[in-house]
Every structure is written in C-alpha cells, then in structure tokens.
Enzyme design. Structure first.
Site, PDB file in Angstrom:
ATOM      1  N   GLY A 147      -5.057  -0.931  -4.928  1.00  0.00           N
ATOM      2  CA  GLY A 147      -6.478  -1.190  -5.150  1.00  0.00           C
ATOM      3  C   GLY A 147      -6.688  -2.618  -5.575  1.00  0.00           C
ATOM      4  N   ARG A 207      -1.048 -16.452  -4.422  1.00  0.00           N
ATOM      5  CA  ARG A 207      -1.585 -15.357  -5.228  1.00  0.00           C
ATOM      6  C   ARG A 207      -0.576 -14.211  -5.298  1.00  0.00           C
ATOM      7  NH1 ARG A 207      -2.790  -9.631  -4.297  1.00  0.00           N
ATOM      8  NH2 ARG A 207      -4.507  -9.070  -5.657  1.00  0.00           N
ATOM      9  N   VAL A 208      -0.351 -13.695  -6.485  1.00  0.00           N
ATOM     10  CA  VAL A 208       0.521 -12.533  -6.658  1.00  0.00           C
ATOM     11  C   VAL A 208      -0.326 -11.407  -7.227  1.00  0.00           C
ATOM     12  CG1 VAL A 208       2.520 -11.623  -7.893  1.00  0.00           C
ATOM     13  CG2 VAL A 208       2.575 -13.957  -6.984  1.00  0.00           C
ATOM     14  N   GLY A 209      -0.190 -10.223  -6.654  1.00  0.00           N
ATOM     15  CA  GLY A 209      -0.996  -9.080  -7.099  1.00  0.00           C
ATOM     16  C   GLY A 209      -0.280  -8.230  -8.129  1.00  0.00           C
ATOM     17  N   ASP A 210      -0.784  -7.023  -8.284  1.00  0.00           N
ATOM     18  CA  ASP A 210      -0.244  -6.095  -9.285  1.00  0.00           C
ATOM     19  C   ASP A 210       1.041  -5.408  -8.829  1.00  0.00           C
ATOM     20  OD1 ASP A 210      -2.036  -4.883  -7.321  1.00  0.00           O
ATOM     21  OD2 ASP A 210      -1.547  -2.999  -8.324  1.00  0.00           O
ATOM     22  N   GLY A 243      -6.081  -5.485  -7.179  1.00  0.00           N
ATOM     23  CA  GLY A 243      -4.881  -5.877  -7.910  1.00  0.00           C
ATOM     24  C   GLY A 243      -5.156  -6.620  -9.204  1.00  0.00           C
ATOM     25  N   THR A 301      -1.529  -1.094   1.258  1.00  0.00           N
ATOM     26  CA  THR A 301      -0.372  -1.240   0.352  1.00  0.00           C
ATOM     27  C   THR A 301       0.384   0.094   0.369  1.00  0.00           C
ATOM     28  OG1 THR A 301      -1.433  -2.843  -1.085  1.00  0.00           O
ATOM     29  CG2 THR A 301       0.212  -1.437  -2.117  1.00  0.00           C
TER      30      THR A 301
HETATM   31  N1  ASP Z   1      -3.095  -3.908  -5.061  1.00  0.00           N
HETATM   32  C1  ASP Z   1      -2.795  -4.735  -3.930  1.00  0.00           C
HETATM   33  C2  ASP Z   1      -2.840  -6.184  -4.339  1.00  0.00           C
HETATM   34  O1  ASP Z   1      -3.722  -6.554  -5.086  1.00  0.00           O
HETATM   35  C3  ASP Z   1      -3.730  -4.526  -2.780  1.00  0.00           C
HETATM   36  C4  ASP Z   1      -3.974  -3.091  -2.382  1.00  0.00           C
HETATM   37  O2  ASP Z   1      -3.446  -2.174  -2.977  1.00  0.00           O
HETATM   38  O3  ASP Z   1      -4.717  -2.887  -1.411  1.00  0.00           O
HETATM   39  O4  ASP Z   1      -2.052  -6.960  -3.877  1.00  0.00           O
END
Ligand code: ASP
Length: 302
Positions: A222, A198-201, A224, A170
């Site tokens: 990290g 799926r949607v992350g942070d 998410g 990321t």
């Molecule tokens: N935080 C990101 C997500 O969950 C993934 C990552 O940072 O590696 O989409």
C-alpha cells in the site's frame, strides 16, 4: 521424518501460508492468469511446508514465483521510476531468530528476495542498497540481469498514470511451518513514477515486513510512506505482544492507522498458531492462502 526437537510439540503443528500480489485500485481486468499466478506461487510455498520444510524456504519460494511473473510489480514486471528505470526493494525475516535481510533500489538482481536472504545468511548486515547490493549478489552467485529483463508494457503504461492509487502488484508471503517457526518476505518495484533513489516500506524491517515467533509474521502493501511512518508491520506485532490483541484485531487496528493518515493498503499476517488475517482498505488486494485446516482461498476483491 524430521526428528523431534527438544521442546517442540509432540503433535506436529499444521503449517499454513498466505501470499499477496498487492493492494490498490485494480486497473485492467483480473484474469484467470492472475488467479493462476497466485495459485502457482501459493503451491510453490505450500509444497515446501507440506514436506516438513522451513517457513523461510516457503516464503522465499512463493515470492520468487511472484517476482518471476510479469503480472506483478516485483522482479519482472516491476514499476518504472520517474527516470524510466527500475529500482527494486525486498526483505525477508526469520521469526525464530529475528534475523533479517533486505535490498533497496537495486536494478540488476533478477530475484531481489534471494539477495535479501543471502544478506541475512551470509553477511554481517541487514540491508544493502544499489550498486553495493548488486556487487554482493554477484559475488554470491545470485543471478544478475540486464535492466531490459524487468520491462513489461503494462508496467510502462502504469508509470504514466497519474493517480497513485492505481498502483498495485507488490508481492509478499508469510508462513508458519510444522516446527512453529514464522517467516515473512516482501518484494516490490515500488510506486510507479517514484523519484530515483526512493525506498519504500517493503525492505524496511518493521514497516513492510516483520516476523517474530512470539507474535506474528506480516507482509504489507500500500502507501509505503505511511507504512514507514506508522511502522505498520511491527505495530501489528506490538499490539499482540503488549496488549494481548488477537492477530485479526491487531492487523485491523494497525491498518486503521494507515487510513487515519489518509492512505490505503493491506497486509497478510499469520500468528504462531497459524491463524491468518488479510485485511485491506483499498478496493482490492490480490491474496491467497492455505489455512491450517487445509482449506484455501484465492481472492482479489472483498
Ligand atoms: N508499499 C509499496 C511501496 O511503497 C507499494 C505497494 O505496495 O504497492 O513501495
């Protein structure tokens, strides 16, 4: 020379910038190419700040450079989901106005951060998802690409790996400009093998991305789901605002919540004086910065 705005300091502030290319177990070897890519992205942002440009433009330029680089899990080189497709998330936030823009689960926008910025500046909304976001981007003359554009063999290999800790890549940037304005941007392909939709942070204001001139700008990477549940980026700002914590202390404490929840990751953050913090609790985090005293750093491990 930019004319002095009322209320702005007489001695210009010194700008600074920090970027990341993801946290996790760094699989494969870290090559000179990784370092060169981080340096290029850092320079793309720094060039703007050095010329007196806006932090918003600097974080946009740095993230575009990282999205275009196939080495990172954002834009070209993004992770594959469980259906073997790409669904990208990105956000940007302006610390001077608290305006923000984001896209979620987009598959055809070459640079998701540019679409996020267009949503912030040219729509009444904060976030657009999927097809609606792509249609908006098309109308805004933001480049669309065929899904094959995002393909890389390395991301394909990573998608079949089972240990989620092996994901990284990321990207994000935070910056302070000479006017004292903070900005943050984050862009990702998300977790390899994620469920479609799926949607992350990363695109969520307050979770993976935050900027407020009163406190700090933050871009996270990290686990998410844990960043969402702990509202990580805003937690850093809230600790500064309500407890009077320093940036370093706030960033470390916010990340400790992720660890307590059983996860890992890292973040880059900057406060209104240009102090930087780049903590992580994973084995490595691709990161680079140029500090307000002009010194710079490009690092992967502790
Ligand atoms: N935080 C990101 C997500 O969950 C993934 C990552 O940072 O590696 O989409």
């Amino acid at each position: 020379v930019t004319p002095r705005r009322p209320g702005s300091p007489i001695a210009p502030l010194r700008a600074s910038i920090a970027i990341h290319g993801g946290a996790g177990v760094i699989s494969g070897s870290v090559t000179a190419r990784h370092r060169a890519a981080l340096r290029r992205a850092l320079q793309a942002g720094w060039k703007i700040l050095e010329a007196g440009g806006a932090s918003l433009d600097a974080v946009t330029a740095a993230v575009v450079a990282l999205e275009d680089d196939p080495l990172f899990n954002a834009g070209r080189g993004a992770a594959y989901n469980a259906d073997g497709k790409h669904e990208l998330d990105a956000a940007i936030m302006d610390g001077a106005t608290l305006r923000a823009g984001a896209v979620a689960a987009v598959s055809r926008i070459r640079n998701p951060v540019l679409a996020a910025r267009a949503i912030m500046e040219r729509s009444p909304h904060v976030m657009l998802a999927g097809k609606g976001a792509e249609e908006f981007a098309r109308r805004q003359k933001i480049q669309l690409v065929r899904p094959a554009y995002f393909h890389t063999a390395a991301a394909r290999r990573a998608s079949v790996r089972t240990d989620p800790k092996h994901r990284h890549g990321t990207v994000g940037a935070v910056a302070l400009d000479r006017e004292g304005n903070l900005a943050a941007a984050t862009s990702t392909g998300g977790v390899p093998g994620k469920l479609p939709g799926r949607v992350g942070d990363s695109p969520l204001v307050g979770a993976g991305t935050w900027a407020d001139n009163a406190t700090c700008a933050v871009s996270g990477t990290g686990d998410g789901e844990l960043f969402i549940r702990s509202v990580l980026a805003y937690d850093v700002a809230a600790r500064m605002r309500y407890r009077g914590d320093s940036l370093q202390r706030a960033a470390t404490a916010a990340l400790a919540v992720i660890a307590r929840l059983g996860g890992n990751g890292g973040l880059v953050a900057i406060d209104r004086r240009g102090n930087l913090a780049m903590p992580f609790n994973s084995p490595g985090m691709f990161r680079a910065c140029i500090r307000r005293d002009g010194t710079s750093l490009i690092k992967v491990y502790g």
